[in-house]
Write an enzyme that holds these catalytic residues in place. Structure first.
Site, PDB file in Angstrom:
ATOM      1  N   HIS A 366     133.793  42.212 -11.760  1.00 32.20           N
ATOM      2  CA  HIS A 366     133.677  42.433 -13.209  1.00 32.20           C
ATOM      3  C   HIS A 366     133.030  43.749 -13.578  1.00 32.20           C
ATOM      4  O   HIS A 366     132.771  43.988 -14.762  1.00 32.20           O
ATOM      5  CB  HIS A 366     132.856  41.325 -13.866  1.00 32.20           C
ATOM      6  CG  HIS A 366     133.493  39.978 -13.851  1.00 32.20           C
ATOM      7  ND1 HIS A 366     134.299  39.520 -14.869  1.00 32.20           N
ATOM      8  CD2 HIS A 366     133.439  38.991 -12.939  1.00 32.20           C
ATOM      9  CE1 HIS A 366     134.702  38.287 -14.586  1.00 32.20           C
ATOM     10  NE2 HIS A 366     134.194  37.943 -13.418  1.00 32.20           N
ATOM     11  N   ARG A 559     126.629  43.591 -25.517  1.00 40.49           N
ATOM     12  CA  ARG A 559     125.334  43.911 -24.943  1.00 40.49           C
ATOM     13  C   ARG A 559     125.045  45.415 -25.064  1.00 40.49           C
ATOM     14  O   ARG A 559     125.956  46.228 -25.125  1.00 40.49           O
ATOM     15  CB  ARG A 559     125.288  43.481 -23.460  1.00 40.49           C
ATOM     16  CG  ARG A 559     125.061  41.994 -23.279  1.00 40.49           C
ATOM     17  CD  ARG A 559     123.710  41.549 -23.847  1.00 40.49           C
ATOM     18  NE  ARG A 559     122.622  42.048 -23.047  1.00 40.49           N
ATOM     19  CZ  ARG A 559     122.026  41.364 -22.084  1.00 40.49           C
ATOM     20  NH1 ARG A 559     122.405  40.129 -21.812  1.00 40.49           N
ATOM     21  NH2 ARG A 559     121.039  41.887 -21.399  1.00 40.49           N
TER      22      ARG A 559
HETATM   23  C1  26V Z   1     125.085  43.932 -14.874  1.00 39.36           C
HETATM   24  C2  26V Z   1     124.101  44.863 -14.779  1.00 39.36           C
HETATM   25  C3  26V Z   1     122.980  44.610 -13.862  1.00 39.36           C
HETATM   26  C4  26V Z   1     122.169  45.802 -13.586  1.00 39.36           C
HETATM   27  C5  26V Z   1     121.936  46.647 -14.800  1.00 39.36           C
HETATM   28  C6  26V Z   1     123.171  47.070 -15.486  1.00 39.36           C
HETATM   29  C7  26V Z   1     124.184  46.020 -15.562  1.00 39.36           C
HETATM   30  C8  26V Z   1     125.240  46.166 -16.418  1.00 39.36           C
HETATM   31  C9  26V Z   1     126.201  45.216 -16.512  1.00 39.36           C
HETATM   32  C10 26V Z   1     126.133  44.098 -15.730  1.00 39.36           C
HETATM   33  C11 26V Z   1     127.176  43.043 -15.892  1.00 39.36           C
HETATM   34  C12 26V Z   1     128.232  43.084 -14.899  1.00 39.36           C
HETATM   35  C13 26V Z   1     129.173  41.940 -15.006  1.00 39.36           C
HETATM   36  C14 26V Z   1     129.797  41.773 -16.365  1.00 39.36           C
HETATM   37  O1  26V Z   1     129.299  41.087 -17.219  1.00 39.36           O
HETATM   38  N1  26V Z   1     130.944  42.366 -16.558  1.00 39.36           N
HETATM   39  C15 26V Z   1     131.749  42.208 -17.766  1.00 39.36           C
HETATM   40  O2  26V Z   1     132.717  41.222 -17.497  1.00 39.36           O
HETATM   41  C16 26V Z   1     133.571  40.988 -18.604  1.00 39.36           C
HETATM   42  C17 26V Z   1     134.484  39.851 -18.235  1.00 39.36           C
HETATM   43  O3  26V Z   1     135.316  40.218 -17.196  1.00 39.36           O
HETATM   44  C18 26V Z   1     134.327  42.261 -18.964  1.00 39.36           C
HETATM   45  O4  26V Z   1     135.129  42.004 -20.083  1.00 39.36           O
HETATM   46  C19 26V Z   1     133.360  43.386 -19.253  1.00 39.36           C
HETATM   47  O5  26V Z   1     134.066  44.584 -19.448  1.00 39.36           O
HETATM   48  C20 26V Z   1     132.398  43.536 -18.092  1.00 39.36           C
HETATM   49  O6  26V Z   1     131.385  44.486 -18.396  1.00 39.36           O
END
Ligand code: 26V
Length: 824
Positions: A366, A559
């Protein structure tokens, strides 16, 4: 408009009078009160109990049918399920929304007031968690055998308060007063071992075995949330595990390790499911988070195996019966756990166990953000899961010595590069590598993202196994994101294209031929205005800001992260404000910018951006010189329930991430479905939305992914843009003054610094000019309301592809290979 009722409300499973009787009965027998004394919470619980009479019956029939058919099922492992509220959704899906609404009205209650009693189930951070919620809705709707597995957090994502413009985190207690939708299943409790050491023993047959002597055991208690398919007989289960202190304890190890009093033992065990971790960079290294991951994987695997063993005496059919989807790398530890169970507990040899694992697991990626790719310190694994570390080492050894060596003989650099273990000062386990090495499929979540997964993230793995990489573009459930949240538009579609669209969203296409029809346009825009009035009321209630529903509503809800570039929108707002101050007659239509966003508690710059939006809002909203032409709103505590009011009211959907960084986005789909036009970059699913709605019905700006890469490779210098664009320079300099923070200059300066001295990692300055230019085009288009109406209708009618039912059919076709099971 003489609105036809939505189809779900027509398929009456209970009449109004039956429903009334059921509510009154439950007020008394379930809630211990009566019509005269009950408060709204009791009315809500009684209403849920009445709905549950239908839901539980179908739940039982579904599990009976699945058990009888012994069908292959998907197990969706996810640390997050962002369910929101369930009452309205469940009523629509079992077809009693109309009956319930009318029954409550007869009893002197408004269905909206009663349903407002329900707290959000906010067991997720954002897109990934909401996607999981849409997917389990679609799986049930399509009658596929499926179980969602996750954690029964005591506290979901923090509740956001804004004090003095700043984000304050407060605990979320979604089930403080009980949750009528969940059922505890003590008969399916599981034990989970942790810590301790591994012993090598030799059996009488001379064969070596490993025995893990755990240092601690905790108990997993399952809570089942019924997942009600729309108009379907299927009610699947979302099984969430709660941690408790185990009844039994390994006293030998315990005594060797020292004495801990039983109360602290209890609270340590309960800490495991206490709170959902926010997406934070400081996440790695948090022991409790690794334990959370293992806890729910271990419970879920035991549950899957228990069910499998009812009909099977060996594991030869396991991967035919069970497919396990890993929602990002968070459940990766399920892989060594299944290996451990098969080898250490079931006595299989390595090769057989590995063959089963390779056929059972599939992985969804993701994100491409390097800091979001999970790595766990080897020393942590060694401490918490010593046997799993051994297994990971062995998986890695075989991978490097057999597969990497065969493809790149003698290439030690390649082995280092692809190793599941990253060498360095702190050795780390690369969870995504473990997934790709094991899983039979790895998928990205939008076409463009899936290409980048192959080309940029895992190019060597793609060279090794091209057939393992697939795309499944995300989708959203039209039941929640149109039928339930926009009753007016849903009714209009019922009249225009019939009532099948909540299942076959492509049928909305039939409305596109009315895009030029003056009457249709008028009705469509009247509905949009009605939703804007509703939102304006909410804004006044929550923020004390008056906004006009006749202004263009620009909405940016997701977010907070630098790559999503909320600060790019803020710079544009500052530019508009400046233009208006310089020329009060500056030619623009009235505009409202609406933000909703939570920042990770430890993400300083993200919190500074929230503060800056609020400070700019204070100033702009109270400046009589600009004659209400510009308003800025930050809505606190953005969550599913607020989203349901925002998506239907948006005119412009801001999807402005740096190209190549947003894997897909799903809010972009919800906006288009509700008739907003996208102002966005060529990123994630925006690319596919453009394909569906046509280039003339979307506003694209900024660099594309190749241009981003090229600029970065050439050496990006944000100062060039600062000095090259006087307006940009002026608004950035503004942030350093005390104009927005009287008496406190520099409070907003961190944003400027990150964009200049900080190197502007997400190219905000490089895309600024293109953004403001394209925004002028948006403003001009909006002021031609006939043209706008046409574009909005085409958007809404053209996004059938983004139904999560289609995503699920793609998963079934490309990965899961399931068959539908119809309950009786
Ligand atoms: C995690 C982290 C952890 C460390 C700090 C920065 C950071 C930024 C983002 C994330 C989340 C990663 C996983 C996530 O939520 N991805 C989202 O998944 C959605 C469903 O597939 C997608 O529509 C989004 O574009 C994607 O960002």
């Amino acid at each position: 408009m003489a609105a036809k009722k939505a189809k779900a409300t027509n398929t009456v499973a209970l009449s109004k009078d039956q429903f009334k009787d059921a509510i009154v009965k439950h007020l008394r027998s379930t809630c211990g009160t009566d019509e005269a004394r009950a408060n709204n919470q009791a009315w809500w619980k009684a209403t849920c109990a009445a709905v549950n009479e239908l839901v539980f019956e179908r739940l039982t029939e579904t599990s009976k049918a699945n058990a009888e058919k012994d069908s292959r099922a998907v197990h969706y492992l996810s640390l997050e399920f962002l369910m929101g509220r369930l009452t309205v959704n469940n009523m629509h899906n079992v077809g009693v929304f109309g009956a319930a609404r009318d029954a409550l009205a007869d009893l002197g209650k408004d269905v909206n007031d009663i349903c407002d009693e329900e707290p959000d189930m906010a067991l997720g951070n954002g897109g990934l968690g909401r996607l999981a919620a849409c997917f389990i809705d679609s799986l049930a709707t399509l009658n596929y055998p499926a179980v969602g597995y996750g954690i029964h957090y005591e506290h979901g994502l923090f509740r956001q308060e804004i004090q003095g413009g700043r984000q304050i985190e407060r605990p979320d207690s979604w089930r403080e007063y009980g949750n009528p939708w969940e059922i505890c299943r003590p008969e399916s409790i599981q034990e989970v071992p942790l810590y301790g050491y591994v012993e090598t023993v030799f059996g009488e047959d001379g064969k070596m075995r490993k025995v893990w002597h755990a240092g601690r055991q905790i108990k997993g208690v399952p809570w089942d949330i019924p997942v009600v398919g729309y108009e379907a007989k299927t009610v699947n289960v979302l099984r969430l595990w709660e941690s408790k202190a185990a009844d039994f304890f390994d006293w030998d190890v315990f005594n060797a390790g020292g004495y801990i009093d039983s109360q602290s033992e209890k609270s340590q065990a309960e800490a495991v499911s206490k709170v959902l971790y926010p997406n934070d960079e400081s996440e790695a290294g948090k022991e409790l988070r690794l334990i959370q991951q293992y806890f729910f994987c271990a419970c879920s695997l035991k549950d899957i195996i228990r069910r499998y063993k009812r009909n099977h005496s060996d594991f030869s059919q396991f991967s035919k019966q069970a497919v396990i989807q890993l929602n990002d790398t968070h459940p990766t530890v399920a892989i060594p756990e299944l290996m451990r169970i098969l080898i250490d507990e079931e006595g299989l040899v390595w090769d057989d166990a590995w063959a089963i694992c390779k056929e059972t697991f599939a992985y969804t990626n993701h994100t491409l953000l390097p800091e979001a790719l999970e790595k766990w310190a080897v020393y942590l694994f060694e401490k918490v899961l010593p046997r799993h570390l051994e297994i990971i080492y062995e998986i890695n050894r075989r991978f490097l010595e057999d597969e990497v060596e065969a493809k790149w003989p003698g290439n030690d650099e390649m082995k280092r590069h692809l190793s599941i273990i990253e060498e360095g000062e702190t050795r780390m386990v690369r969870m995504a590598f473990l997934c790709v090495v094991t899983c039979f499929k790895t998928n990205g979540v939008a076409a463009m993202h899936s290409e980048l997964v192959k080309e940029d993230l895992f190019p060597e793995f793609y060279e090794l196994w091209p057939e393992r990489f697939v795309n499944v573009t995300n989708g959203v459930t039209p039941r929640r994101w149109l039928l339930a949240c926009n009753e007016q538009l849903a009714n209009m579609y019922n009249e225009t294209v019939g009532t099948d669209w909540p299942l076959k969203l492509d049928e909305l296409k039939g409305a596109a031929k009315f895009a030029d029809d003056a009457k249709f346009q008028k009705n469509f825009m009247a509905i949009k205005r009605e939703k804007k009035v509703e939102l304006a009321d909410k804004i006044e209630e929550l923020c004390g800001i008056k906004v006009s529903p006749d202004a263009m509503f620009n909405v940016l809800i997701k977010r907070l992260h630098e790559y999503k570039r909320q600060h790019l929108a803020l710079l544009h707002i500052l530019a508009l404000y400046r233009r208006l101050l310089e020329n009060p007659d500056y030619d623009m239509g009235p505009q409202v910018f609406i933000f909703g966003s939570k920042a990770a508690p430890g993400y300083k710059l993200a919190k500074d951006i929230i503060y800056a939006i609020n400070k700019v809002a204070d100033k702009v909203n109270n400046d009589p010189r600009i004659k209400d032409k510009l308003k800025v709103v930050f809505m606190p505590n953005y969550r599913v329930t607020l989203a349901e009011k925002l998506f239907p009211a948006g005119d412009v959907s801001l999807q402005i991430s740096t190209a190549g960084y947003e894997a897909s986005g799903t809010g972009n789909m919800k906006f288009a479905l509700n008739g907003a036009l996208t102002l966005g970059t060529m990123d994630g699913a925006n690319v596919e939305i453009r394909e569906e709605v046509g280039d003339e019905n979307i506003f694209i700006f900024g660099m594309d992914c190749d241009e981003v890469k090229a600029l970065k490779a050439a050496g990006y210098n944000p100062w060039d843009y600062y000095y090259g664009n006087p307006e940009l320079k002026a608004v950035l300099d503004w942030l350093e003054t005390d104009f927005f923070t009287p008496g406190a200059p520099g409070e907003l300066a961190s944003i400027k610094h990150s964009l200049l001295e900080g190197g502007d990692p997400y190219l905000v300055l490089a895309d600024f000019e293109s953004f403001t230019t394209q925004y002028t085009a948006v403003d001009v288009a909006y002021r031609d309301q006939k043209k706008w109406a046409k574009m909005a209708i085409i958007n809404s009618a053209s996004v059938g592809k983004f139904n999560s039912d289609r995503s699920i059919e793609d998963y079934v076709d490309r990965i899961w290979k399931l068959e539908k099971v119809m309950p009786n």
